[in-house]
Design a protein around this motif. Structure first.
Motif, PDB file in Angstrom:
ATOM      1  N   GLY A 167       0.843  -1.191   0.000  1.00 31.01           N
ATOM      2  CA  GLY A 167       0.000   0.000   0.000  1.00 31.01           C
ATOM      3  C   GLY A 167       0.874   1.235   0.000  1.00 31.01           C
ATOM      4  N   ARG A 168       0.436   2.282  -0.676  1.00 34.04           N
ATOM      5  CA  ARG A 168       1.272   3.486  -0.822  1.00 34.04           C
ATOM      6  C   ARG A 168       0.480   4.789  -0.654  1.00 34.04           C
ATOM      7  N   LEU A 172      -1.196   6.262   4.884  1.00 32.50           N
ATOM      8  CA  LEU A 172      -0.994   4.934   5.468  1.00 32.50           C
ATOM      9  C   LEU A 172       0.291   4.295   4.947  1.00 32.50           C
ATOM     10  N   GLY A 173       0.295   3.844   3.714  1.00 33.79           N
ATOM     11  CA  GLY A 173       1.445   3.103   3.208  1.00 33.79           C
ATOM     12  C   GLY A 173       2.743   3.886   3.244  1.00 33.79           C
ATOM     13  N   SER A 192      -0.720  -2.530  -5.391  1.00 33.37           N
ATOM     14  CA  SER A 192      -1.539  -3.457  -6.171  1.00 33.37           C
ATOM     15  C   SER A 192      -0.965  -3.734  -7.557  1.00 33.37           C
ATOM     16  N   ARG A 193      -0.060  -2.883  -8.025  1.00 35.27           N
ATOM     17  CA  ARG A 193       0.527  -3.080  -9.354  1.00 35.27           C
ATOM     18  C   ARG A 193       1.957  -3.623  -9.298  1.00 35.27           C
ATOM     19  N   THR A 194       2.419  -3.963  -8.129  1.00 33.27           N
ATOM     20  CA  THR A 194       3.754  -4.547  -8.003  1.00 33.27           C
ATOM     21  C   THR A 194       3.801  -5.893  -8.724  1.00 33.27           C
ATOM     22  N   ALA A 195       4.807  -6.068  -9.576  1.00 26.89           N
ATOM     23  CA  ALA A 195       4.974  -7.345 -10.275  1.00 26.89           C
ATOM     24  C   ALA A 195       5.407  -8.424  -9.288  1.00 26.89           C
ATOM     25  N   PHE A 216      -6.521  -9.653  -0.187  1.00 33.27           N
ATOM     26  CA  PHE A 216      -5.622  -9.475  -1.322  1.00 33.27           C
ATOM     27  C   PHE A 216      -4.298 -10.206  -1.093  1.00 33.27           C
ATOM     28  N   ILE A 217      -3.858 -10.224   0.163  1.00 38.90           N
ATOM     29  CA  ILE A 217      -2.605 -10.903   0.510  1.00 38.90           C
ATOM     30  C   ILE A 217      -2.945 -12.315   0.978  1.00 38.90           C
TER      31      ILE A 217
END
Length: 281
Positions: A167-168, A172-173, A192-195, A216-217
């Motif tokens: 999260g960024r 928060l992130g 969410s877009r991390t490869a 999600f995790i």
């Protein structure tokens, strides 16, 4: 190897914070100062209404004066900014909280930036974020502050550990990444877009879930013995982590609800009391 997972009880941590605050508020009242938090709600979002009510009730329980300013859905940025400026100049107000989200016609970032830094108890201004990142901020964003407080209460050390933050967001992130870095953790900030996100999470000694997507995790991404702090809250009381599967592998984990959430509200109250204490020193 069987891991004995410990539940990080946010309600218990929050209650300890609030008991301490009751004493501090009583001391301030002896000096004729009553800590005061004003929450601004723009529009009629039902979830926001609930959050504002919860925060107001929490204030009352420790002796903080809580006031709500409810502005209509069609409020302009100019009107909202003027309202915040009036509160900045009101010496009886110690904390200002603008409830997110605001209607689309409002420039939310400009409104946040209008809040005086000494009253930015929710940690939303860019100046507050910068001070947090540099290690001398008084009021970090409340959810990151809650995560760090839970770790402190359970003696979970960040130093030398690899923390993966998923999260960024600016409240928060990003700030929790900075707070962990300031405690000498090695920090990887993902989103969410991390490869190949799973490969990053599998390396983590500490997982911070802050992506805002239910489960999600995945539990099988979590390394044996990792610490999992789930700051997500989604419909149906579901966090951002697949809880049951993650709990089987983690050494510590926060439940949802009852983990990070109660401590977030307690930290907002604490920041408001600190802001009031600063006016009498």
């Amino acid at each position: 190897m069987t891991i004995e997972t410990k539940i990080l009880d946010g309600k218990a941590v929050a209650n300890r914070i609030k008991e301490d605050l009751k004493t501090r508020v009583a001391s301030l009242k002896e000096k004729e100062v009553t800590p005061s938090l004003v929450t601004i709600l723009v529009g009629d979002d039902p979830s926001s209404e609930t959050y504002v009510r919860m925060k107001g009730n929490a204030c009352e329980r420790v002796g903080i004066t809580s006031k709500k300013i409810h502005l209509p859905e069609d409020t302009t940025t100019e009107t909202l900014v003027q309202t915040i400026e009036e509160l900045n100049n009101d010496t009886s107000v110690h904390g200002i909280l603008l409830q997110h989200p605001v209607p689309s016609q409002v420039d939310e970032r400009l409104a946040f930036e209008t809040i005086a830094i000494e009253k930015d108890v929710d940690g939303v201004t860019s100046a507050g974020y910068g001070q947090t990142a540099l290690g001398f901020g008084t009021f970090p964003s409340c959810t990151p502050a809650a995560i760090m407080k839970i770790m402190e209460e359970y003696d979970i050390q960040a130093e030398g550990k690899h923390a993966v933050v998923v999260g960024r967001s600016p409240i928060l992130g990003k700030p929790v990444s900075a707070l962990l870095l300031n405690q000498n953790a090695t920090v990887t900030t993902c989103h969410s877009r991390t490869a190949d996100l799973a490969s990053h999470v599998r390396q983590a000694d500490i997982v911070i879930a802050a992506v805002g997507k239910p489960e999600f995790i995945k539990g099988d991404w979590v390394k044996e013995g990792a610490v999992v702090l789930d700051a997500g809250y989604n419909k149906g009381n579901i966090g951002d982590v697949e809880y049951e599967a993650a709990a089987r592998k983690s050494s510590y984990i926060t439940p949802v609800p009852g983990g990070v959430g109660p401590v977030t509200i307690a930290m907002l109250l604490k920041h408001t009391v600190i802001a009031a204490e600063k006016t009498v020193r």
